[in-house]
Write a protein that holds these residues in place. Structure first.
Motif, PDB file in Angstrom:
ATOM      1  N   GLN A   1      46.550  48.234  31.481  1.00  0.00           N
ATOM      2  CA  GLN A   1      45.486  48.498  32.450  1.00  0.00           C
ATOM      3  C   GLN A   1      45.972  48.314  33.883  1.00  0.00           C
ATOM      4  O   GLN A   1      45.690  49.140  34.765  1.00  0.00           O
ATOM      5  N   ALA A   2      46.719  47.237  34.131  1.00  0.00           N
ATOM      6  CA  ALA A   2      47.188  46.960  35.491  1.00  0.00           C
ATOM      7  C   ALA A   2      48.195  48.003  35.955  1.00  0.00           C
ATOM      8  O   ALA A   2      48.124  48.485  37.098  1.00  0.00           O
ATOM      9  N   GLU A   3      49.122  48.368  35.099  1.00  0.00           N
ATOM     10  CA  GLU A   3      50.128  49.349  35.497  1.00  0.00           C
ATOM     11  C   GLU A   3      49.511  50.743  35.628  1.00  0.00           C
ATOM     12  O   GLU A   3      49.904  51.528  36.495  1.00  0.00           O
ATOM     13  N   GLY A   4      48.530  51.040  34.785  1.00  0.00           N
ATOM     14  CA  GLY A   4      47.817  52.306  34.933  1.00  0.00           C
ATOM     15  C   GLY A   4      47.070  52.377  36.247  1.00  0.00           C
ATOM     16  O   GLY A   4      47.047  53.424  36.917  1.00  0.00           O
ATOM     17  N   ARG A   5      46.473  51.265  36.628  1.00  0.00           N
ATOM     18  CA  ARG A   5      45.757  51.217  37.906  1.00  0.00           C
ATOM     19  C   ARG A   5      46.722  51.414  39.085  1.00  0.00           C
ATOM     20  O   ARG A   5      46.414  52.151  40.035  1.00  0.00           O
ATOM     21  N   LEU A   6      47.883  50.784  39.022  1.00  0.00           N
ATOM     22  CA  LEU A   6      48.885  50.975  40.080  1.00  0.00           C
ATOM     23  C   LEU A   6      49.284  52.446  40.190  1.00  0.00           C
ATOM     24  O   LEU A   6      49.438  52.978  41.302  1.00  0.00           O
ATOM     25  N   ARG A   7      49.449  53.109  39.060  1.00  0.00           N
ATOM     26  CA  ARG A   7      49.813  54.529  39.073  1.00  0.00           C
ATOM     27  C   ARG A   7      48.718  55.368  39.720  1.00  0.00           C
ATOM     28  O   ARG A   7      49.000  56.248  40.537  1.00  0.00           O
ATOM     29  N   ARG A   8      47.467  55.103  39.344  1.00  0.00           N
ATOM     30  CA  ARG A   8      46.357  55.887  39.903  1.00  0.00           C
ATOM     31  C   ARG A   8      46.230  55.681  41.406  1.00  0.00           C
ATOM     32  O   ARG A   8      45.801  56.592  42.129  1.00  0.00           O
ATOM     33  N   GLU A   9      46.596  54.497  41.852  1.00  0.00           N
ATOM     34  CA  GLU A   9      46.506  54.184  43.283  1.00  0.00           C
ATOM     35  C   GLU A   9      47.766  54.572  44.046  1.00  0.00           C
ATOM     36  O   GLU A   9      47.860  54.328  45.251  1.00  0.00           O
TER      37      GLU A   9
ATOM     38  N   PRO B   1      49.070  50.217  18.242  1.00  0.00           N
ATOM     39  CA  PRO B   1      48.066  49.828  19.240  1.00  0.00           C
ATOM     40  C   PRO B   1      48.615  49.767  20.659  1.00  0.00           C
ATOM     41  O   PRO B   1      47.922  50.148  21.608  1.00  0.00           O
ATOM     42  N   ILE B   2      49.843  49.321  20.819  1.00  0.00           N
ATOM     43  CA  ILE B   2      50.438  49.285  22.160  1.00  0.00           C
ATOM     44  C   ILE B   2      50.642  50.699  22.678  1.00  0.00           C
ATOM     45  O   ILE B   2      50.322  51.004  23.835  1.00  0.00           O
ATOM     46  N   ALA B   3      51.176  51.571  21.833  1.00  0.00           N
ATOM     47  CA  ALA B   3      51.388  52.959  22.262  1.00  0.00           C
ATOM     48  C   ALA B   3      50.078  53.616  22.662  1.00  0.00           C
ATOM     49  O   ALA B   3      50.015  54.346  23.667  1.00  0.00           O
ATOM     50  N   ARG B   4      49.012  53.373  21.906  1.00  0.00           N
ATOM     51  CA  ARG B   4      47.719  53.969  22.253  1.00  0.00           C
ATOM     52  C   ARG B   4      47.259  53.511  23.644  1.00  0.00           C
ATOM     53  O   ARG B   4      46.753  54.319  24.435  1.00  0.00           O
ATOM     54  N   ALA B   5      47.442  52.231  23.939  1.00  0.00           N
ATOM     55  CA  ALA B   5      46.986  51.693  25.224  1.00  0.00           C
ATOM     56  C   ALA B   5      47.736  52.322  26.395  1.00  0.00           C
ATOM     57  O   ALA B   5      47.132  52.659  27.426  1.00  0.00           O
ATOM     58  N   PHE B   6      49.034  52.514  26.246  1.00  0.00           N
ATOM     59  CA  PHE B   6      49.817  53.068  27.356  1.00  0.00           C
ATOM     60  C   PHE B   6      49.679  54.589  27.443  1.00  0.00           C
ATOM     61  O   PHE B   6      49.710  55.147  28.550  1.00  0.00           O
ATOM     62  N   LEU B   7      49.512  55.253  26.310  1.00  0.00           N
ATOM     63  CA  LEU B   7      49.241  56.693  26.351  1.00  0.00           C
ATOM     64  C   LEU B   7      47.948  56.967  27.115  1.00  0.00           C
ATOM     65  O   LEU B   7      47.856  57.941  27.885  1.00  0.00           O
ATOM     66  N   ALA B   8      46.957  56.119  26.913  1.00  0.00           N
ATOM     67  CA  ALA B   8      45.672  56.297  27.603  1.00  0.00           C
ATOM     68  C   ALA B   8      45.819  56.205  29.110  1.00  0.00           C
ATOM     69  O   ALA B   8      44.994  56.749  29.858  1.00  0.00           O
ATOM     70  N   GLU B   9      46.884  55.545  29.567  1.00  0.00           N
ATOM     71  CA  GLU B   9      47.142  55.419  31.005  1.00  0.00           C
ATOM     72  C   GLU B   9      48.137  56.457  31.506  1.00  0.00           C
ATOM     73  O   GLU B   9      48.558  56.413  32.666  1.00  0.00           O
TER      74      GLU B   9
END
Length: 392
Positions: A73-81, A100-108
Motif C-alpha cells: 500500500q505504501a509503495e503503491g501510494r508513492l508511485r501514484r504520487e 497473496p503477496i503477488a496479488r497485493a503488489f499486482l493491485a498496485e
C-alpha cells in the motif's frame, strides 16, 4: 550483452531477512549488472528482525516495513504520487505466501519477480494467472537454470532442428541434503505441508527439472505416470519422485528427482535424444554443452564459443572464464529489467520475452505437480495433464 545506458530500477523485497539463503542470492543477482537499487523491504514477519535485516542491506529505515501488506500500500501510494515508489518487488518468502503477496503488489501496478514455485496449488496458480491478465505488470518466475547461456543455446539448437524430432527425454535432479540423519525429519518449512504445499522434493527440485526439460525441448508431456516416496520415518512430504512421460509426437520421457541421493550435491542433468542428434547439459558443469550427432563424434560446445544470439545475450565475460549460478540468476533480473523499461516507456518493439520464465511456466509446473500427486494416489496410473486436479 545489454547495451546502452539504463535507469536503475527501484526494487523492493518481501522475505529474505537474516539467515535466508535465497533472499541473499536474489540480492546478489539484482546487483550484478547494476540494473536495480534495493530501496524497500518487508524482510521478515518479525518486526525487529525485519528492521535489523533492512539495516544489514542498507535500506532506509523509513522504507523498512513490518508487514508486506503495509509495504504494498505504501509503495503503491508513492508511485501514484510520483515519489519514486518501487518499480518491482522480489518475493522470496516460503511458498504459501507467494500468491497473496503477488496479488497485493499486482493491485498496485508493481512488477513481480517471484521465486518458484508460483503458488502451493494448481487452483491458486490459475487464479493468479487470471488476475495477472487484468494488470499490465510483468510477472517473472525465477527458474534459475534458464539463465545459463548453454541452456539457452541448447534451446536454440532444438529450435533450429539440430537434434531432429524428439524421441527420448531424460531429466534428473539429485541432491543428498535431506539424507543426513540430522535432517531426516527436518528441512525447515520445506517439510511442512501447510507452508510448502502438498509436494516436498517434487515441488522443490522436481519442478525445476520439469521446467528445464520443457524449456529446452519446447515440449510438455500429454500424460504421466508417477511414484512418490518418503524414505525418512516421520517425514510428512516426499523426498523422492520418479515419473514416466508420454508426448504427443510419440516421444517418451523420464524424470527423477531425489533429495536423499547419497553423495550428490546439485546434480541436475538433461538429455534429449532426437532423430538426428543427442544434447546433454549438466548443471554442475554449466559452461559446457554436449551435442552428439547420430553416427558422429561428440561435440563439446563451451560457453564462450557458442554461436547463437541466445547464448551471447546471456554471456558476460570472455571464453575460458567460467560463469555460474549467480550469473544465471542475474540474467533473469537483467532480462526483467529490459522488459520492464520497455513496457514503461510504451515501446512497440518490446524485447522478446520467450526466454524469460513467467506465470505460464508456474501454471505448467503446478499442472505437473497435481498430475504426479494424482497418479501416485491412483497406484501410479497414467494421468493426462490437461485433466489435472489438486488433491482433495
Amino acid at each position: 550483452m545489454s547495451a546502452g545506458v539504463h535507469r536503475r530500477l527501484r526494487l523492493g523485497m518481501v522475505g529474505g531477512g537474516r539467515g535466508a539463503f535465497i533472499g541473499a542470492v536474489h540480492r546478489m543477482a539484482a546487483r550484478l549488472d547494476d540494473r536495480y537499487e534495493l530501496v524497500a523491504g518487508a524482510l521478515s514477519s518479525d518486526p525487529e528482525r525485519a528492521a535489523a535485516s533492512a539495516a544489514d542491506v542498507g535500506i532506509d529505515p523509513a522504507r523498512s516495513y513490518a508487514d508486506w501488506r503495509e509495504m504494498a500500500q505504501a509503495e503503491g501510494r508513492l508511485r501514484r504520487e510520483g515519489r519514486k515508489g518501487i518499480d518491482a518487488v522480489s518475493i522470496v518468502t516460503p511458498n504459501h505466501l507467494h500468491a497473496p503477496i503477488a496479488r497485493a503488489f499486482l493491485a498496485e501496478g508493481i512488477h513481480i519477480i517471484c521465486d518458484k514455485p508460483l503458488t502451493v496449488s494448481l487452483a491458486e496458480a490459475l487464479e493468479l494467472r487470471d488476475l495477472a491478465r487484468d494488470h499490465s505488470a510483468l510477472f517473472v518466475l525465477t527458474h534459475t537454470y534458464t539463465g545459463y547461456p548453454m541452456v539457452r543455446h541448447a534451446r536454440w539448437l532444438v529450435e533450429q532442428g539440430a537434434i531432429g524430432e524428439l524421441r527420448l527425454l531424460q531429466v534428473e535432479y539429485a541432491q543428498d541434503w535431506w539424507a543426513e540423519a540430522s535432517a531426516m525429519t527436518e528441512g525447515g518449512w520445506r517439510g511442512d505441508p501447510a507452508i510448502a504445499g502438498p509436494a516436498g522434493t517434487l515441488g522443490d527440485v522436481g519442478i525445476h527439472a520439469y521446467q528445464l526439460a520443457s524449456y529446452v525441448s519446447g515440449c510438455e508431456p500429454d500424460e504421466i505416470a508417477a511414484e512418490l516416496h518418503t524414505f525418512a520415518p516421520g517425514r510428512r512430504l516426499d523426498d523422492h519422485v520418479q515419473v514416466m512421460m508420454r508426448y504427443a509426437n510419440g516421444a517418451r520421457g523420464s524424470l527423477w528427482a531425489s533429495q536423499v541421493a547419497t553423495g550428490c550435491e546439485n546434480a541436475l542433468t538433461l538429455r534429449l535424444y532426437g532423430s538426428r542428434a543427442q544434447l546433454r547439459f549438466e548443471q554442475e558443469d554449466p559452461n559446457v554443452l554436449w551435442l552428439t550427432p547420430q553416427g558422429g563424434s561428440a561435440q563439446r560446445i563451451t560457453r564462450g564459443r557458442a554461436s547463437s544470439i541466445a547464448a551471447d545475450q546471456a554471456t558476460r565475460i570472455p571464453p575460458g572464464h567460467p560463469e555460474g549460478y549467480i550469473e544465471a540468476f542475474a540474467q533473469l533480473y537483467r532480462d526483467a529489467a529490459d522488459r520492464i523499461l520497455a513496457l514503461e516507456s510504451g515501446r512497440a518493439d518490446l524485447p522478446d520475452s520467450a526466454a524469460l520464465p513467467g506465470i505460464a511456466d508456474g501454471v505448467a509446473g503446478h499442472r505437473f505437480i497435481a498430475s504426479v500427486l494424482q497418479s501416485h494416489r491412483r497406484g501410479s496410473a497414467w494421468v493426462r495433464l490437461d485433466e489435472a486436479r489438486d488433491p482433495d
